[in-house]
Design an enzyme around this catalytic site. Sequence first.
Site, mmCIF file in Angstrom:
data_model
loop_
_atom_site.group_PDB
_atom_site.id
_atom_site.type_symbol
_atom_site.label_atom_id
_atom_site.label_comp_id
_atom_site.label_asym_id
_atom_site.label_seq_id
_atom_site.Cartn_x
_atom_site.Cartn_y
_atom_site.Cartn_z
ATOM 1 N N CYS A 206 -15.197 -9.311 -36.284
ATOM 2 C CA CYS A 206 -14.492 -8.050 -36.327
ATOM 3 C C CYS A 206 -15.754 -6.845 -36.687
ATOM 4 O O CYS A 206 -15.436 -5.683 -36.712
ATOM 5 C CB CYS A 206 -13.275 -7.831 -37.053
ATOM 6 S SG CYS A 206 -12.120 -8.919 -36.167
ATOM 7 N N HIS B 4 -6.171 -3.742 -32.270
ATOM 8 C CA HIS B 4 -7.431 -4.277 -32.860
ATOM 9 C C HIS B 4 -7.983 -5.173 -31.631
ATOM 10 O O HIS B 4 -8.090 -6.337 -31.950
ATOM 11 C CB HIS B 4 -7.040 -4.891 -34.300
ATOM 12 C CG HIS B 4 -8.260 -5.768 -34.814
ATOM 13 N ND1 HIS B 4 -9.703 -5.143 -34.600
ATOM 14 C CD2 HIS B 4 -8.564 -6.684 -35.374
ATOM 15 C CE1 HIS B 4 -10.361 -5.976 -35.232
ATOM 16 N NE2 HIS B 4 -9.986 -6.933 -35.812
ATOM 17 N N CYS C 259 -13.498 -5.712 -42.499
ATOM 18 C CA CYS C 259 -13.562 -7.165 -42.846
ATOM 19 C C CYS C 259 -13.458 -8.031 -41.448
ATOM 20 O O CYS C 259 -13.109 -7.510 -40.497
ATOM 21 C CB CYS C 259 -12.108 -7.578 -43.501
ATOM 22 S SG CYS C 259 -10.582 -7.364 -42.442
HETATM 23 C C1 LIG Z 1 -11.086 -11.321 -36.297
HETATM 24 C C2 LIG Z 1 -12.012 -10.579 -37.508
HETATM 25 O O1 LIG Z 1 -13.105 -10.601 -37.658
HETATM 26 C C3 LIG Z 1 -10.924 -10.202 -38.698
HETATM 27 C C4 LIG Z 1 -9.623 -9.457 -38.635
HETATM 28 O O2 LIG Z 1 -9.754 -8.175 -38.087
HETATM 29 S S1 LIG Z 1 -8.507 -10.542 -38.806
HETATM 30 C C5 LIG Z 1 -7.082 -9.967 -37.780
HETATM 31 C C6 LIG Z 1 -7.245 -10.639 -36.711
HETATM 32 N N1 LIG Z 1 -6.072 -10.629 -35.855
HETATM 33 C C7 LIG Z 1 -4.939 -11.160 -35.900
HETATM 34 O O3 LIG Z 1 -5.068 -12.116 -36.451
HETATM 35 C C8 LIG Z 1 -3.883 -10.840 -34.864
HETATM 36 C C9 LIG Z 1 -2.693 -11.261 -35.670
HETATM 37 N N2 LIG Z 1 -1.494 -10.705 -34.963
HETATM 38 C C10 LIG Z 1 -0.750 -11.701 -34.188
HETATM 39 O O4 LIG Z 1 -1.095 -12.861 -34.004
HETATM 40 C C11 LIG Z 1 0.565 -11.349 -33.294
HETATM 41 O O5 LIG Z 1 0.335 -9.865 -32.968
HETATM 42 C C12 LIG Z 1 1.826 -11.406 -34.539
HETATM 43 C C13 LIG Z 1 1.810 -12.898 -34.661
HETATM 44 C C14 LIG Z 1 1.624 -10.713 -35.885
HETATM 45 C C15 LIG Z 1 2.959 -10.942 -33.844
HETATM 46 O O6 LIG Z 1 3.402 -11.247 -32.484
HETATM 47 P P1 LIG Z 1 4.416 -11.106 -31.526
HETATM 48 O O7 LIG Z 1 5.623 -11.931 -32.417
HETATM 49 O O8 LIG Z 1 4.119 -11.519 -30.032
HETATM 50 O O9 LIG Z 1 4.601 -9.531 -31.772
HETATM 51 P P2 LIG Z 1 5.600 -8.473 -30.920
HETATM 52 O O10 LIG Z 1 6.698 -9.372 -29.909
HETATM 53 O O11 LIG Z 1 4.818 -7.377 -30.365
HETATM 54 O O12 LIG Z 1 6.568 -7.991 -32.097
HETATM 55 C C16 LIG Z 1 7.572 -8.940 -32.566
HETATM 56 C C17 LIG Z 1 8.748 -7.733 -32.913
HETATM 57 O O13 LIG Z 1 8.352 -6.864 -33.765
HETATM 58 C C18 LIG Z 1 8.541 -5.659 -33.305
HETATM 59 N N3 LIG Z 1 7.563 -4.537 -33.660
HETATM 60 C C19 LIG Z 1 6.154 -4.870 -33.918
HETATM 61 N N4 LIG Z 1 5.842 -3.760 -34.524
HETATM 62 C C20 LIG Z 1 7.032 -3.067 -34.674
HETATM 63 C C21 LIG Z 1 6.611 -1.750 -35.315
HETATM 64 N N5 LIG Z 1 5.811 -1.140 -35.838
HETATM 65 N N6 LIG Z 1 8.015 -0.982 -35.530
HETATM 66 C C22 LIG Z 1 9.202 -1.645 -35.072
HETATM 67 N N7 LIG Z 1 9.206 -2.748 -34.423
HETATM 68 C C23 LIG Z 1 8.082 -3.453 -34.390
HETATM 69 C C24 LIG Z 1 8.479 -5.610 -31.863
HETATM 70 O O14 LIG Z 1 9.243 -4.718 -31.195
HETATM 71 C C25 LIG Z 1 9.129 -6.940 -31.756
HETATM 72 O O15 LIG Z 1 10.617 -7.077 -31.566
HETATM 73 P P3 LIG Z 1 11.569 -7.914 -30.516
HETATM 74 O O16 LIG Z 1 11.399 -9.361 -31.001
HETATM 75 O O17 LIG Z 1 12.847 -7.347 -30.931
HETATM 76 O O18 LIG Z 1 10.843 -7.488 -29.307
#
Ligand SMILES: CC(=O)CC(=O)SCCNC(=O)CCNC(=O)[C@H](O)C(C)(C)COP(=O)(O)OP(=O)(O)OC[C@H]1O[C@@H](n2cnc3c(N)ncnc32)[C@H](O)[C@@H]1OP(=O)(O)O
Length: 428
Positions: free
Chosen positions: A91, A382, A412
């Site tokens: 990242c 992201h 990070c």
């Molecule tokens: C890589 C590097 O070098 C360093 C880094 O940056 S580390 C970061 C790397 N990135 C990650 O690890 C990504 C992590 N994220 C994920 O794996 C996935 O997004 C997650 C597991 C967190 C969620 O996945 P998901 O379940 O498919 O999410 P999603 O379906 O969009 O949302 C679940 C629920 O929350 C709700 N929701 C999400 N955000 C919301 C918000 N801001 N407000 C209200 N509701 C929200 C959605 O509407 C959904 O509701 P329903 O089930 O009723 O439809």
Amino acid sequence: MTETRKVAVVAGNRIPFARQDKTYRHASNSDMLTAALNGLVDRTGLGGQELGEVVAGAVLKHARDWNMVREVVLGSKLAPTTPAYDIQQACGTGLEAAILVANKIALGQIDAGIAGGVDTASDAPIAVNDELRNVLLDLNRAKSLPDRLKVLAKLRPKDIVPEIPRNAEPRTRKSMGEHAALTALEWGITREAQDELAYRSHQNLAAAYDRGFQNDLITPYLGLEKDQNLRPDTTVEKLAKLKPVFGKGETATMTAGNSTPLTDGASTVLLSTEEWAAERGLRPLAYLTHSQTAAVDYVKGAEGLLMAPAYAVPRMLARAGLTLQDFDYYEIHEAFASQVLATLKAWEDPIFCKERLGLDAPLGEIDRDKLNVNGSSLAAGHPFAATGGRIVAALAKQLHESGGGRGLISICAAGGQGVVAILEGSNR
Ligand SMILES: CC(=O)CC(=O)SCCNC(=O)CCNC(=O)[C@H](O)C(C)(C)COP(=O)(O)OP(=O)(O)OC[C@H]1O[C@@H](n2cnc3c(N)ncnc32)[C@H](O)[C@@H]1OP(=O)(O)O
């Protein structure tokens, strides 16, 4: 020794970020990076011109994309004589690309260059396993039909199972979210504080769109005009209702709302000397003045996976002769709300600062009203390597709009690494 030159951030451009498997489902990394690059070239009037270098990268890319950035330049509006190459620092890629270009400009090796990053979570590279790869290599070497049939006879049904990339650390087999959940627990980061940070990210990004701040930072792509993850109508009450997705049992505080979503997108930033910009009628938005990287030993559990910026920032401050409070803006990439809050808490903690950073006094608090003022990754999304470019361009524009000031960037990265930098407004 060559005297170093000032490095201006002149302009930035990205495409709106899309949620995984939505609008950019069928766009490749190359398609998205080309769109972001051409948008920047159009905006700055650089069509047909040769630049010093284009440096960019992707965290997740197909084997066929081994020379991706050069191929992107060849298919872009820049002169085909512009050198270009890929880098990768998880990242931190986008910011590291900007630092690399900046250092070459500072040393007088190039006068101008473009840094960038792109990632697709929709078109992730699926690899074949070692057994199938060996069979395919043997098949390629086989000279006759009987030889080929002999090789194919070695194939077993289990060999066809593909290797799907996991968002996990190879050495711990834990996902980024699982690692961040351990850090959240260690630092006692509450669910309420995480949801509040996520809420503010959405509010700030929505406000940035409303006041037209994004107009010259974004080029619409495939019909998308705004970041698809942005929820201007989210509230802390809605966020509080979401089920935890990382961490265990009662201590689990991380949800889809306070973690970044899987995202597709690309970003680019133009950097140059002041003279080069002036010759083309372009004006510096800000200057990239300092940078630093750090890495932590998360494998043995000595430190949290995403805590390396907590080490990189004080090292950079010491070299720059600045304190943590000497900034008008703080851009701390929100991989997870908990990781931002753990980093801030660590800087306030006398024991962490003494024992792990070797400082006599804690770095102290920052003014939270100066943090991620135009929203960050929780709202924008992201696309790993594209986040650095988004942040550099937005912070440079913010400094320009404010008539100067100083901004801190902290990102990070997977592998326990951190990349940080300082931008100074043009009044300093
Ligand atoms: C890589 C590097 O070098 C360093 C880094 O940056 S580390 C970061 C790397 N990135 C990650 O690890 C990504 C992590 N994220 C994920 O794996 C996935 O997004 C997650 C597991 C967190 C969620 O996945 P998901 O379940 O498919 O999410 P999603 O379906 O969009 O949302 C679940 C629920 O929350 C709700 N929701 C999400 N955000 C919301 C918000 N801001 N407000 C209200 N509701 C929200 C959605 O509407 C959904 O509701 P329903 O089930 O009723 O439809």
